[in-house]
Design a protein around this motif. Sequence first.
Motif, mmCIF file in Angstrom:
data_model
loop_
_atom_site.group_PDB
_atom_site.id
_atom_site.type_symbol
_atom_site.label_atom_id
_atom_site.label_comp_id
_atom_site.label_asym_id
_atom_site.label_seq_id
_atom_site.Cartn_x
_atom_site.Cartn_y
_atom_site.Cartn_z
ATOM 1 N N ARG A 71 13.884 -9.766 1.996
ATOM 2 C CA ARG A 71 12.795 -9.757 1.000
ATOM 3 C C ARG A 71 11.549 -9.091 1.549
ATOM 4 O O ARG A 71 10.875 -8.336 0.847
ATOM 5 C CB ARG A 71 12.500 -11.179 0.539
ATOM 6 C CG ARG A 71 13.598 -11.783 -0.323
ATOM 7 C CD ARG A 71 13.170 -13.080 -0.989
ATOM 8 N NE ARG A 71 12.576 -14.035 -0.077
ATOM 9 C CZ ARG A 71 13.227 -14.983 0.577
ATOM 10 N NH1 ARG A 71 14.531 -15.094 0.432
ATOM 11 N NH2 ARG A 71 12.597 -15.824 1.368
ATOM 12 N N GLU A 72 11.238 -9.345 2.825
ATOM 13 C CA GLU A 72 10.057 -8.734 3.422
ATOM 14 C C GLU A 72 10.227 -7.225 3.569
ATOM 15 O O GLU A 72 9.318 -6.456 3.264
ATOM 16 C CB GLU A 72 9.749 -9.370 4.774
ATOM 17 C CG GLU A 72 9.175 -10.766 4.662
ATOM 18 C CD GLU A 72 8.964 -11.432 6.016
ATOM 19 O OE1 GLU A 72 9.291 -10.828 7.061
ATOM 20 O OE2 GLU A 72 8.461 -12.575 6.016
ATOM 21 N N VAL A 73 11.398 -6.815 4.036
ATOM 22 C CA VAL A 73 11.659 -5.375 4.190
ATOM 23 C C VAL A 73 11.628 -4.694 2.826
ATOM 24 O O VAL A 73 11.052 -3.613 2.661
ATOM 25 C CB VAL A 73 13.006 -5.128 4.906
ATOM 26 C CG1 VAL A 73 13.429 -3.677 4.812
ATOM 27 C CG2 VAL A 73 12.917 -5.569 6.352
ATOM 28 N N TYR A 74 12.223 -5.328 1.829
ATOM 29 C CA TYR A 74 12.253 -4.762 0.481
ATOM 30 C C TYR A 74 10.840 -4.631 -0.080
ATOM 31 O O TYR A 74 10.482 -3.594 -0.633
ATOM 32 C CB TYR A 74 13.113 -5.641 -0.434
ATOM 33 C CG TYR A 74 13.192 -5.131 -1.847
ATOM 34 C CD1 TYR A 74 14.073 -4.101 -2.175
ATOM 35 C CD2 TYR A 74 12.394 -5.665 -2.849
ATOM 36 C CE1 TYR A 74 14.152 -3.619 -3.470
ATOM 37 C CE2 TYR A 74 12.466 -5.183 -4.144
ATOM 38 C CZ TYR A 74 13.347 -4.164 -4.450
ATOM 39 O OH TYR A 74 13.401 -3.693 -5.734
ATOM 40 N N ALA A 75 10.035 -5.666 0.086
ATOM 41 C CA ALA A 75 8.655 -5.625 -0.417
ATOM 42 C C ALA A 75 7.843 -4.547 0.287
ATOM 43 O O ALA A 75 7.061 -3.823 -0.344
ATOM 44 C CB ALA A 75 7.996 -6.992 -0.236
ATOM 45 N N GLU A 76 8.044 -4.429 1.584
ATOM 46 C CA GLU A 76 7.338 -3.401 2.362
ATOM 47 C C GLU A 76 7.734 -2.003 1.910
ATOM 48 O O GLU A 76 6.877 -1.136 1.712
ATOM 49 C CB GLU A 76 7.678 -3.586 3.842
ATOM 50 C CG GLU A 76 6.683 -3.019 4.793
ATOM 51 C CD GLU A 76 7.044 -3.396 6.226
ATOM 52 O OE1 GLU A 76 7.511 -2.511 6.961
ATOM 53 O OE2 GLU A 76 6.871 -4.577 6.584
ATOM 54 N N ALA A 77 9.015 -1.780 1.723
ATOM 55 C CA ALA A 77 9.496 -0.460 1.286
ATOM 56 C C ALA A 77 8.989 -0.145 -0.114
ATOM 57 O O ALA A 77 8.589 0.989 -0.397
ATOM 58 C CB ALA A 77 11.025 -0.427 1.317
ATOM 59 N N ARG A 78 8.971 -1.134 -0.966
ATOM 60 C CA ARG A 78 8.480 -0.927 -2.337
ATOM 61 C C ARG A 78 7.006 -0.576 -2.328
ATOM 62 O O ARG A 78 6.572 0.334 -3.028
ATOM 63 C CB ARG A 78 8.739 -2.172 -3.161
ATOM 64 C CG ARG A 78 8.371 -1.998 -4.587
ATOM 65 C CD ARG A 78 8.757 -3.159 -5.428
ATOM 66 N NE ARG A 78 8.286 -2.879 -6.765
ATOM 67 C CZ ARG A 78 8.450 -3.657 -7.763
ATOM 68 N NH1 ARG A 78 9.093 -4.792 -7.605
ATOM 69 N NH2 ARG A 78 7.984 -3.339 -8.944
ATOM 70 N N GLU A 79 6.245 -1.279 -1.521
ATOM 71 C CA GLU A 79 4.807 -1.007 -1.427
ATOM 72 C C GLU A 79 4.557 0.407 -0.899
ATOM 73 O O GLU A 79 3.709 1.127 -1.421
ATOM 74 C CB GLU A 79 4.149 -2.039 -0.517
ATOM 75 C CG GLU A 79 2.638 -1.962 -0.512
ATOM 76 C CD GLU A 79 2.030 -3.073 0.309
ATOM 77 O OE1 GLU A 79 1.217 -2.762 1.195
ATOM 78 O OE2 GLU A 79 2.371 -4.242 0.067
ATOM 79 N N GLU A 80 5.303 0.791 0.124
ATOM 80 C CA GLU A 80 5.160 2.141 0.679
ATOM 81 C C GLU A 80 5.534 3.189 -0.364
ATOM 82 O O GLU A 80 4.872 4.216 -0.484
ATOM 83 C CB GLU A 80 6.031 2.304 1.920
ATOM 84 C CG GLU A 80 5.504 1.589 3.131
ATOM 85 C CD GLU A 80 6.444 1.665 4.327
ATOM 86 O OE1 GLU A 80 7.404 2.456 4.297
ATOM 87 O OE2 GLU A 80 6.209 0.920 5.292
ATOM 88 N N GLY A 81 6.587 2.929 -1.124
ATOM 89 C CA GLY A 81 7.011 3.857 -2.170
ATOM 90 C C GLY A 81 5.967 3.991 -3.260
ATOM 91 O O GLY A 81 5.695 5.091 -3.744
ATOM 92 N N LEU A 82 5.369 2.857 -3.646
ATOM 93 C CA LEU A 82 4.321 2.907 -4.664
ATOM 94 C C LEU A 82 3.119 3.688 -4.167
ATOM 95 O O LEU A 82 2.550 4.505 -4.892
ATOM 96 C CB LEU A 82 3.904 1.486 -5.072
ATOM 97 C CG LEU A 82 4.905 0.703 -5.902
ATOM 98 C CD1 LEU A 82 4.429 -0.732 -6.098
ATOM 99 C CD2 LEU A 82 5.129 1.370 -7.244
ATOM 100 N N GLN A 83 2.733 3.432 -2.923
ATOM 101 C CA GLN A 83 1.591 4.134 -2.348
ATOM 102 C C GLN A 83 1.864 5.636 -2.279
ATOM 103 O O GLN A 83 1.009 6.446 -2.631
ATOM 104 C CB GLN A 83 1.272 3.584 -0.954
ATOM 105 C CG GLN A 83 0.049 4.199 -0.313
ATOM 106 C CD GLN A 83 -1.223 3.915 -1.084
ATOM 107 O OE1 GLN A 83 -1.393 2.851 -1.648
ATOM 108 N NE2 GLN A 83 -2.113 4.872 -1.112
ATOM 109 N N GLU A 84 3.058 5.980 -1.838
ATOM 110 C CA GLU A 84 3.434 7.395 -1.749
ATOM 111 C C GLU A 84 3.426 8.032 -3.136
ATOM 112 O O GLU A 84 2.960 9.158 -3.314
ATOM 113 C CB GLU A 84 4.821 7.519 -1.120
ATOM 114 C CG GLU A 84 5.235 8.924 -0.801
ATOM 115 C CD GLU A 84 6.582 8.947 -0.097
ATOM 116 O OE1 GLU A 84 7.491 9.633 -0.618
ATOM 117 O OE2 GLU A 84 6.717 8.293 0.945
ATOM 118 N N GLY A 85 3.927 7.311 -4.131
ATOM 119 C CA GLY A 85 3.944 7.812 -5.503
ATOM 120 C C GLY A 85 2.537 8.014 -6.049
ATOM 121 O O GLY A 85 2.267 9.011 -6.730
#
Length: 149
Positions: A71-85
Amino acid sequence: MPLTVLSAAEMPRVARLLAERTHTEAVPRPEVIIELITTIVLYKFTELSREEVLRMLGFTTEELKRTRFYREVYAEAREEGLQEGLEQGLQQGEALVILRLLRRRFGSVPSELEERIQQLSAPQIEALAEALLDFRELEEVAAWLEQTS
């Protein structure tokens, strides 16, 4: 705890046995044990893919998804993806504004020039936006792009 000191060759077998015991024995909070096993395996085998870890431990994807680590890795990756987007969207928006300004000032803009502007990084777009005030001809934009790249 034995997982932390086992060799890489022995660890998968023992980890799988421990994981199976959480399913067959009356263990309080088996998800905590599965999470601990997963975390130890992931730290010991950093080069394995998610699928390889699942096969090694005999876990289902759902079991892995319930772990805090996942869950932590998934949340981190999602946040990074949103920021990149967001950054990419902002960059594209700034490039579109520059193209609109160029069209208003000089008429049509050659497609090659448009493509080059759309490929600029955010700092380059900002520099071009400031330089636009000094350009008197469209050729100056092309020359600026040549100097910058």
